[in-house]
Design a protein around this motif. Structure first.
Motif, PDB file in Angstrom:
ATOM      1  N   TRP A   1       0.820  -1.216   0.000  1.00 24.01           N
ATOM      2  CA  TRP A   1       0.000   0.000   0.000  1.00 24.01           C
ATOM      3  C   TRP A   1       0.853   1.264   0.000  1.00 24.01           C
ATOM      4  O   TRP A   1       0.336   2.367  -0.246  1.00 24.01           O
ATOM      5  N   GLN A   2       2.154   1.101   0.231  1.00 17.35           N
ATOM      6  CA  GLN A   2       3.060   2.246   0.176  1.00 17.35           C
ATOM      7  C   GLN A   2       3.755   2.377  -1.182  1.00 17.35           C
ATOM      8  O   GLN A   2       4.473   3.343  -1.410  1.00 17.35           O
ATOM      9  N   TRP A   3       3.567   1.415  -2.064  1.00 14.78           N
ATOM     10  CA  TRP A   3       4.233   1.464  -3.363  1.00 14.78           C
ATOM     11  C   TRP A   3       3.719   2.638  -4.193  1.00 14.78           C
ATOM     12  O   TRP A   3       2.503   2.899  -4.232  1.00 14.78           O
ATOM     13  N   PRO A   4       4.612   3.304  -4.899  1.00 16.96           N
ATOM     14  CA  PRO A   4       4.159   4.292  -5.885  1.00 16.96           C
ATOM     15  C   PRO A   4       3.546   3.575  -7.084  1.00 16.96           C
ATOM     16  O   PRO A   4       3.740   2.375  -7.283  1.00 16.96           O
ATOM     17  N   GLU A   5       2.815   4.303  -7.882  1.00 14.52           N
ATOM     18  CA  GLU A   5       2.151   3.692  -9.036  1.00 14.52           C
ATOM     19  C   GLU A   5       3.142   3.001  -9.963  1.00 14.52           C
ATOM     20  O   GLU A   5       2.847   1.943 -10.531  1.00 14.52           O
ATOM     21  N   SER A   6       4.329   3.567 -10.119  1.00 15.88           N
ATOM     22  CA  SER A   6       5.308   2.962 -11.019  1.00 15.88           C
ATOM     23  C   SER A   6       5.687   1.550 -10.581  1.00 15.88           C
ATOM     24  O   SER A   6       5.999   0.695 -11.413  1.00 15.88           O
ATOM     25  N   THR A   7       5.623   1.298  -9.276  1.00 15.10           N
ATOM     26  CA  THR A   7       5.994  -0.019  -8.773  1.00 15.10           C
ATOM     27  C   THR A   7       4.900  -1.041  -9.021  1.00 15.10           C
ATOM     28  O   THR A   7       5.128  -2.089  -9.615  1.00 15.10           O
ATOM     29  N   TRP A   8       3.666  -0.742  -8.544  1.00 10.58           N
ATOM     30  CA  TRP A   8       2.622  -1.753  -8.735  1.00 10.58           C
ATOM     31  C   TRP A   8       2.248  -1.921 -10.197  1.00 10.58           C
ATOM     32  O   TRP A   8       1.957  -3.010 -10.662  1.00 10.58           O
ATOM     33  N   ARG A   9       2.295  -0.829 -10.944  1.00  9.48           N
ATOM     34  CA  ARG A   9       2.010  -0.953 -12.375  1.00  9.48           C
ATOM     35  C   ARG A   9       3.119  -1.727 -13.089  1.00  9.48           C
ATOM     36  O   ARG A   9       2.872  -2.525 -14.000  1.00  9.48           O
ATOM     37  N   GLY A  10       4.349  -1.541 -12.664  1.00 12.42           N
ATOM     38  CA  GLY A  10       5.461  -2.256 -13.277  1.00 12.42           C
ATOM     39  C   GLY A  10       5.374  -3.751 -13.068  1.00 12.42           C
ATOM     40  O   GLY A  10       5.666  -4.535 -13.975  1.00 12.42           O
ATOM     41  N   HIS A  11       4.963  -4.174 -11.875  1.00 15.98           N
ATOM     42  CA  HIS A  11       4.797  -5.604 -11.614  1.00 15.98           C
ATOM     43  C   HIS A  11       3.696  -6.195 -12.490  1.00 15.98           C
ATOM     44  O   HIS A  11       3.840  -7.293 -13.033  1.00 15.98           O
ATOM     45  N   VAL A  12       2.592  -5.475 -12.598  1.00 17.01           N
ATOM     46  CA  VAL A  12       1.468  -5.983 -13.384  1.00 17.01           C
ATOM     47  C   VAL A  12       1.834  -6.111 -14.854  1.00 17.01           C
ATOM     48  O   VAL A  12       1.446  -7.072 -15.535  1.00 17.01           O
ATOM     49  N   GLU A  13       2.607  -5.158 -15.371  1.00 18.22           N
ATOM     50  CA  GLU A  13       2.890  -5.124 -16.799  1.00 18.22           C
ATOM     51  C   GLU A  13       4.122  -5.936 -17.205  1.00 18.22           C
ATOM     52  O   GLU A  13       4.418  -6.044 -18.392  1.00 18.22           O
ATOM     53  N   ALA A  14       4.826  -6.521 -16.255  1.00 16.53           N
ATOM     54  CA  ALA A  14       6.046  -7.258 -16.589  1.00 16.53           C
ATOM     55  C   ALA A  14       5.764  -8.392 -17.560  1.00 16.53           C
ATOM     56  O   ALA A  14       6.447  -8.552 -18.581  1.00 16.53           O
ATOM     57  N   VAL A  15       4.772  -9.224 -17.264  1.00 13.93           N
ATOM     58  CA  VAL A  15       4.344 -10.311 -18.149  1.00 13.93           C
ATOM     59  C   VAL A  15       2.831 -10.219 -18.250  1.00 13.93           C
ATOM     60  O   VAL A  15       2.131 -10.348 -17.242  1.00 13.93           O
ATOM     61  N   ARG A  16       2.364 -10.014 -19.461  1.00 15.97           N
ATOM     62  CA  ARG A  16       0.943  -9.719 -19.647  1.00 15.97           C
ATOM     63  C   ARG A  16       0.401 -10.461 -20.867  1.00 15.97           C
ATOM     64  O   ARG A  16       1.161 -10.854 -21.758  1.00 15.97           O
ATOM     65  N   ALA A  17      -0.899 -10.649 -20.900  1.00 22.37           N
ATOM     66  CA  ALA A  17      -1.541 -11.269 -22.052  1.00 22.37           C
ATOM     67  C   ALA A  17      -1.675 -10.255 -23.178  1.00 22.37           C
ATOM     68  O   ALA A  17      -2.182  -9.152 -22.964  1.00 22.37           O
ATOM     69  N   GLY A  18      -1.209 -10.651 -24.366  1.00 22.65           N
ATOM     70  CA  GLY A  18      -1.316  -9.800 -25.540  1.00 22.65           C
ATOM     71  C   GLY A  18      -2.486 -10.201 -26.414  1.00 22.65           C
ATOM     72  O   GLY A  18      -3.535 -10.620 -25.932  1.00 22.65           O
ATOM     73  N   ARG A  19      -2.286 -10.117 -27.706  1.00 24.70           N
ATOM     74  CA  ARG A  19      -3.393 -10.355 -28.630  1.00 24.70           C
ATOM     75  C   ARG A  19      -3.904 -11.796 -28.537  1.00 24.70           C
ATOM     76  O   ARG A  19      -3.127 -12.740 -28.373  1.00 24.70           O
ATOM     77  N   PRO A  20      -5.215 -11.975 -28.642  1.00 21.15           N
ATOM     78  CA  PRO A  20      -5.763 -13.327 -28.667  1.00 21.15           C
ATOM     79  C   PRO A  20      -5.339 -14.036 -29.945  1.00 21.15           C
ATOM     80  O   PRO A  20      -5.185 -13.413 -30.995  1.00 21.15           O
ATOM     81  N   LEU A  21      -5.164 -15.349 -29.849  1.00 24.38           N
ATOM     82  CA  LEU A  21      -4.655 -16.116 -30.987  1.00 24.38           C
ATOM     83  C   LEU A  21      -5.616 -17.208 -31.453  1.00 24.38           C
ATOM     84  O   LEU A  21      -5.209 -18.137 -32.126  1.00 24.38           O
ATOM     85  N   ARG A  22      -6.870 -17.087 -31.098  1.00 28.62           N
ATOM     86  CA  ARG A  22      -7.840 -18.088 -31.565  1.00 28.62           C
ATOM     87  C   ARG A  22      -8.197 -17.817 -33.022  1.00 28.62           C
ATOM     88  O   ARG A  22      -8.643 -16.721 -33.352  1.00 28.62           O
ATOM     89  N   PRO A  23      -8.027 -18.788 -33.889  1.00 24.92           N
ATOM     90  CA  PRO A  23      -8.360 -18.573 -35.299  1.00 24.92           C
ATOM     91  C   PRO A  23      -9.863 -18.608 -35.528  1.00 24.92           C
ATOM     92  O   PRO A  23     -10.634 -19.049 -34.665  1.00 24.92           O
ATOM     93  N   GLU A  24     -10.287 -18.150 -36.667  1.00 26.27           N
ATOM     94  CA  GLU A  24     -11.712 -18.175 -36.993  1.00 26.27           C
ATOM     95  C   GLU A  24     -12.201 -19.601 -37.196  1.00 26.27           C
ATOM     96  O   GLU A  24     -13.371 -19.907 -36.954  1.00 26.27           O
ATOM     97  N   ARG A  25     -11.322 -20.468 -37.650  1.00 27.03           N
ATOM     98  CA  ARG A  25     -11.718 -21.844 -37.931  1.00 27.03           C
ATOM     99  C   ARG A  25     -10.580 -22.777 -37.558  1.00 27.03           C
ATOM    100  O   ARG A  25      -9.412 -22.468 -37.797  1.00 27.03           O
ATOM    101  N   TRP A  26     -10.932 -23.915 -36.963  1.00 28.18           N
ATOM    102  CA  TRP A  26      -9.942 -24.913 -36.614  1.00 28.18           C
ATOM    103  C   TRP A  26      -9.680 -25.839 -37.805  1.00 28.18           C
ATOM    104  O   TRP A  26     -10.496 -25.902 -38.733  1.00 28.18           O
ATOM    105  N   PRO A  27      -8.546 -26.540 -37.813  1.00 26.77           N
ATOM    106  CA  PRO A  27      -8.230 -27.429 -38.933  1.00 26.77           C
ATOM    107  C   PRO A  27      -9.370 -28.390 -39.243  1.00 26.77           C
ATOM    108  O   PRO A  27     -10.020 -28.924 -38.340  1.00 26.77           O
ATOM    109  N   GLY A  28      -9.602 -28.577 -40.550  1.00 26.22           N
ATOM    110  CA  GLY A  28     -10.656 -29.473 -40.989  1.00 26.22           C
ATOM    111  C   GLY A  28     -12.048 -28.941 -40.751  1.00 26.22           C
ATOM    112  O   GLY A  28     -13.024 -29.692 -40.850  1.00 26.22           O
ATOM    113  N   GLY A  29     -12.159 -27.666 -40.446  1.00 28.00           N
ATOM    114  CA  GLY A  29     -13.463 -27.084 -40.169  1.00 28.00           C
ATOM    115  C   GLY A  29     -14.028 -27.459 -38.821  1.00 28.00           C
ATOM    116  O   GLY A  29     -15.234 -27.319 -38.581  1.00 28.00           O
ATOM    117  N   ALA A  30     -13.175 -27.938 -37.914  1.00 25.91           N
ATOM    118  CA  ALA A  30     -13.637 -28.356 -36.586  1.00 25.91           C
ATOM    119  C   ALA A  30     -14.194 -27.170 -35.810  1.00 25.91           C
ATOM    120  O   ALA A  30     -13.818 -26.012 -36.027  1.00 25.91           O
TER     121      ALA A  30
END
Length: 318
Positions: free
Chosen positions: A20-49
């Motif tokens: 609770w004493q961390w500055p924003e740069s600290t807690w935001r830095g931890h959150v942004e270190a490893v983050r989820a980027g663009r989704p990678l689900r294709p429109e269609r699976w192989p064989g039309g599955a």
């Protein structure tokens, strides 16, 4: 690239103070270190599955007690059950069902059971990295973590003649140096994080890495439901058929949305008779649906990466 280049070092070395004493740069830095980027689900699976099903098994066997320096025969026998009984049952069920799977195997487990490791690749399954001795990678220094992951990679390659392309960290977590290690060693995908139901690209401080994440979750893992600690508070609390219902609901939702159903199991856990029954019933439930694509995690990673949509923000392009 170095750890610093990938931006996975601690954002602030002064985090010994209460959060609770961390500055924003600290807690935001931890959150942004490893983050989820663009989704990678294709429109269609192989064989039309309509849905992708990615089954995985972690043959940890004796490495769990060995990791903690516990060497009594009773504890080691619980792991031995996975190699002696559970894994053959799992392989038989997969063979009869015609389903490929991914086995994330600690290198020590593979060295203890080399014929088992070779059986996975011989039968057309994928063998992937799961640490050296199921170590808690978040407690390791950067050099030790990289040495153990690299040694595990080389060991599985030498045992089977097939070099793994994927990894699941033993702790289902990243240390400050894990992401840089995985990128330096050339892994194509990871399956340790939980930011989505569907595959996504991992970001390092907002920068695309090209590393595919195939998310896991404790809901879709047998260990939380069935594990037992003789001297601790961990006790099995679920009826196997109740767990089957949860997993069937997870699959049904993935089927309706056209997404991925990913499952994590352990031969020494799911391989017991009353539990293997529910796995068999789950596979029968899945098999009753049309348009199911069964994929190894490597197959899934290749497919989603190749079919990834172009991001709206061009800066997100690797």
């Amino acid at each position: 690239m170095s750890t610093t280049d990938q931006g996975t070092t601690s954002p602030d070395q002064g985090t010994a103070s209460p959060s609770w004493q961390w500055p924003e740069s600290t807690w935001r830095g931890h959150v942004e270190a490893v983050r989820a980027g663009r989704p990678l689900r294709p429109e269609r699976w192989p064989g039309g599955a309509r849905v992708a099903v990615a089954l995985s098994f972690d043959p940890d066997h004796e490495t769990i007690p060995l990791r903690d320096g516990q060497t009594t025969p009773g504890l080691l026998a619980q792991g031995e059950y996975g190699a002696r009984v559970g894994a053959p049952r799992v392989l038989d069920l997969l063979a009869r069902s015609g389903i490929p799977a991914t086995f994330f195997m600690p290198a020590v487990s593979a060295l203890l059971h080399p014929q088992e490791a070779r059986a996975y690749t011989r039968d057309g399954h994928e063998l992937a990295v799961h640490g050296w001795i199921h170590e808690r990678n978040t407690l390791l220094g950067a050099a030790d973590e990289r040495e153990l992951v690299g040694r595990a990679l080389e060991t599985l390659d030498a045992l089977t003649g097939q070099r793994p392309t994927g990894i699941r960290t033993p702790s289902w977590d990243f240390s400050d140096s894990t992401l840089a290690t995985l990128l330096d060693l050339g892994f194509a995908y990871d399956s340790s994080l939980m930011a989505d139901d569907e595959p996504y690209e991992i970001l390092a401080r907002g920068r695309p890495t090209g590393l595919v994440e195939i998310p896991v979750d404790w809901i879709r893992d047998d260990a939380p439901y069935f594990t037992m600690d003789r001297y601790g508070a961990v006790r099995p609390h679920s009826r196997p058929r109740d767990v089957r219902e949860i997993w069937a609901d997870e699959f049904d939702a993935a089927y309706r949305s056209g997404g991925v159903f990913q499952l994590t199991l352990h031969p020494h856990v799911i391989g017991h008779r009353s539990r293997l029954v529910v796995l068999r019933e789950l596979l029968e439930h899945i098999g009753a649906h049309e348009g199911v694509w069964y994929a190894t995690h490597a197959d899934l990673a290749r497919t989603v990466r190749a079919a990834a949509p172009v991001p709206e923000n061009p800066e997100q392009t690797p």
